[in-house]
Scaffold this active site. Sequence first.
Site, PDB file in Angstrom:
ATOM      1  N   SER A  64      -6.596  -3.480  -5.831  1.00  0.00           N
ATOM      2  CA  SER A  64      -5.996  -3.532  -6.468  1.00  0.00           C
ATOM      3  C   SER A  64      -5.065  -4.611  -7.468  1.00  0.00           C
ATOM      4  O   SER A  64      -4.124  -4.101  -7.971  1.00  0.00           O
ATOM      5  CB  SER A  64      -4.499  -3.546  -5.369  1.00  0.00           C
ATOM      6  OG  SER A  64      -4.570  -2.442  -5.367  1.00  0.00           O
ATOM      7  N   LYS A  67      -5.298  -2.943 -10.939  1.00  0.00           N
ATOM      8  CA  LYS A  67      -3.510  -2.770 -11.097  1.00  0.00           C
ATOM      9  C   LYS A  67      -3.524  -3.653 -12.385  1.00  0.00           C
ATOM     10  O   LYS A  67      -2.396  -2.608 -13.516  1.00  0.00           O
ATOM     11  CB  LYS A  67      -3.089  -2.030 -10.552  1.00  0.00           C
ATOM     12  CG  LYS A  67      -3.159  -1.087  -8.946  1.00  0.00           C
ATOM     13  CD  LYS A  67      -3.027  -0.808  -8.328  1.00  0.00           C
ATOM     14  CE  LYS A  67      -3.213   0.294  -7.165  1.00  0.00           C
ATOM     15  NZ  LYS A  67      -3.020  -0.382  -5.732  1.00  0.00           N
ATOM     16  N   TYR A 188     -10.559   5.037 -12.396  1.00  0.00           N
ATOM     17  CA  TYR A 188      -9.177   4.793 -10.831  1.00  0.00           C
ATOM     18  C   TYR A 188     -10.393   3.532  -9.814  1.00  0.00           C
ATOM     19  O   TYR A 188      -9.754   2.410  -9.820  1.00  0.00           O
ATOM     20  CB  TYR A 188      -8.795   4.939 -10.107  1.00  0.00           C
ATOM     21  CG  TYR A 188      -7.912   4.402  -9.004  1.00  0.00           C
ATOM     22  CD1 TYR A 188      -6.698   3.656 -10.155  1.00  0.00           C
ATOM     23  CD2 TYR A 188      -7.524   4.710  -7.817  1.00  0.00           C
ATOM     24  CE1 TYR A 188      -6.126   2.964  -8.326  1.00  0.00           C
ATOM     25  CE2 TYR A 188      -6.891   4.454  -7.016  1.00  0.00           C
ATOM     26  CZ  TYR A 188      -6.055   3.504  -7.087  1.00  0.00           C
ATOM     27  OH  TYR A 188      -5.755   2.815  -5.687  1.00  0.00           O
ATOM     28  N   TYR A 240       2.659  -4.379  -1.947  1.00  0.00           N
ATOM     29  CA  TYR A 240       3.529  -3.406  -1.795  1.00  0.00           C
ATOM     30  C   TYR A 240       4.460  -3.404  -1.022  1.00  0.00           C
ATOM     31  O   TYR A 240       5.114  -3.509  -1.167  1.00  0.00           O
ATOM     32  CB  TYR A 240       1.946  -2.719  -0.487  1.00  0.00           C
ATOM     33  CG  TYR A 240       0.829  -3.004  -1.094  1.00  0.00           C
ATOM     34  CD1 TYR A 240       0.357  -2.918  -2.093  1.00  0.00           C
ATOM     35  CD2 TYR A 240      -0.122  -4.033  -0.575  1.00  0.00           C
ATOM     36  CE1 TYR A 240      -1.714  -2.248  -2.458  1.00  0.00           C
ATOM     37  CE2 TYR A 240      -1.942  -4.336  -0.694  1.00  0.00           C
ATOM     38  CZ  TYR A 240      -2.006  -3.786  -1.960  1.00  0.00           C
ATOM     39  OH  TYR A 240      -3.422  -4.068  -2.367  1.00  0.00           O
ATOM     40  N   VAL A 258      -6.400  -4.766  -1.310  1.00  0.00           N
ATOM     41  CA  VAL A 258      -7.210  -4.472   0.476  1.00  0.00           C
ATOM     42  C   VAL A 258      -8.147  -5.272   0.260  1.00  0.00           C
ATOM     43  O   VAL A 258      -9.263  -4.903   1.126  1.00  0.00           O
ATOM     44  CB  VAL A 258      -7.280  -2.956   1.007  1.00  0.00           C
ATOM     45  CG1 VAL A 258      -6.051  -2.460   0.482  1.00  0.00           C
ATOM     46  CG2 VAL A 258      -7.674  -1.832  -0.060  1.00  0.00           C
TER      47      VAL A 258
HETATM   48  N1  GLU Z   1      -8.736   1.216  -3.779  1.00  0.00           N
HETATM   49  C1  GLU Z   1      -7.606   0.969  -3.274  1.00  0.00           C
HETATM   50  C2  GLU Z   1      -7.107   2.457  -2.747  1.00  0.00           C
HETATM   51  O1  GLU Z   1      -7.026   2.929  -3.737  1.00  0.00           O
HETATM   52  C3  GLU Z   1      -6.932   0.296  -3.613  1.00  0.00           C
HETATM   53  C4  GLU Z   1      -5.890   0.097  -2.902  1.00  0.00           C
HETATM   54  C5  GLU Z   1      -5.585  -1.859  -2.788  1.00  0.00           C
HETATM   55  O2  GLU Z   1      -5.504  -2.140  -3.033  1.00  0.00           O
HETATM   56  O3  GLU Z   1      -4.109  -1.187  -2.591  1.00  0.00           O
HETATM   57  O4  GLU Z   1      -7.554   2.139  -1.707  1.00  0.00           O
END
Ligand code: GLU
Length: 304
Positions: A64, A67, A188, A240, A258
């Site tokens: 993430s 992002k 993504y 989160y 994650v």
């Molecule tokens: N690729 C992970 C997912 O889509 C990213 C989640 C993350 O790092 O929060 O679940």
Amino acid sequence: MIDCQAALDAVYAEIRPQIGDGKVADYIPALARVPAAQFGMAVCTVDGQQYGVGAAATPFSIQSLSKVLGLTLALQQIGAAVWDQVGREPSGDPFNSLIQLEHEHGKPRNPFINAGAIGVADLLCSAFADPRQALLQLAQRLCGDAVAFDAEVAASERQAGFRNAALANFMKSFGRIGNDVDAVLDVYFHQCALALSCTQLARAFAYLANKGVQPLSGDTIVTPRQARRVNALMLTCGTYDAAGEFAFLIGLPCKSGVGGGIVAIVPEQMAICVWSPGLDDTGNSVVGRRALELFVTQIGVSVF
Ligand code: GLU
């Protein structure tokens, strides 16, 4: 004058007995195989000084953290029109939750939950002939090294990505995804599968501490106003549903993934990246969060 290396060394000494705490993400098979007992931390200051400790040079799956890169690329291309696609409020729900989307007609709360990042990936599919290449180029421009997608992680995410596919299809049903769902998910999954080290990530995120300018190259990445806004979103939505706890304990814009990485921004001073793969039940690195807390206490920084 802050002695970053001494502070990193002190944090490493204190955190060492805890390395291995937490549980690696196991819902992505390729991440489940990563040993938990690893730790690295790095700093890049706005005047270009770099420091590191432990496995700071070991590449890991940025997940993430990407992002922020996707959002940066979208802001560069289409500016404030990004906010027609995604909101700017914390969700208070887990990063991969579907619940709010139903109530809010398929518009994700923010760009840092999975639904929001998938929405941003859709914008990138519309803006670029080769959005994966555009993301790679941005990552390279930011960290100054050649970087690559981890093909095994990307394939593993695609194979186990039922929830992300559900999010993308659900948004498409509300008319919120313009491009082919598989093409959007491909972008993504690949951005999440970028492999970078703490040292590279501290360099790559330093533009956010430096009013949008990459400190080593002098490249303008985003405007000062856009940098401020990305920082605001990192503070409120970057970790989160633990963003309140992070603001309370660390007091800096942070983004976690994650894969166990966390990036924190000290505006006008530095970007910090810490990595340790064991997660807590909100999906944030256990040892990474503790190390960040120790480091910011030691050097005495906070936006508050
Ligand atoms: N690729 C992970 C997912 O889509 C990213 C989640 C993350 O790092 O929060 O679940």
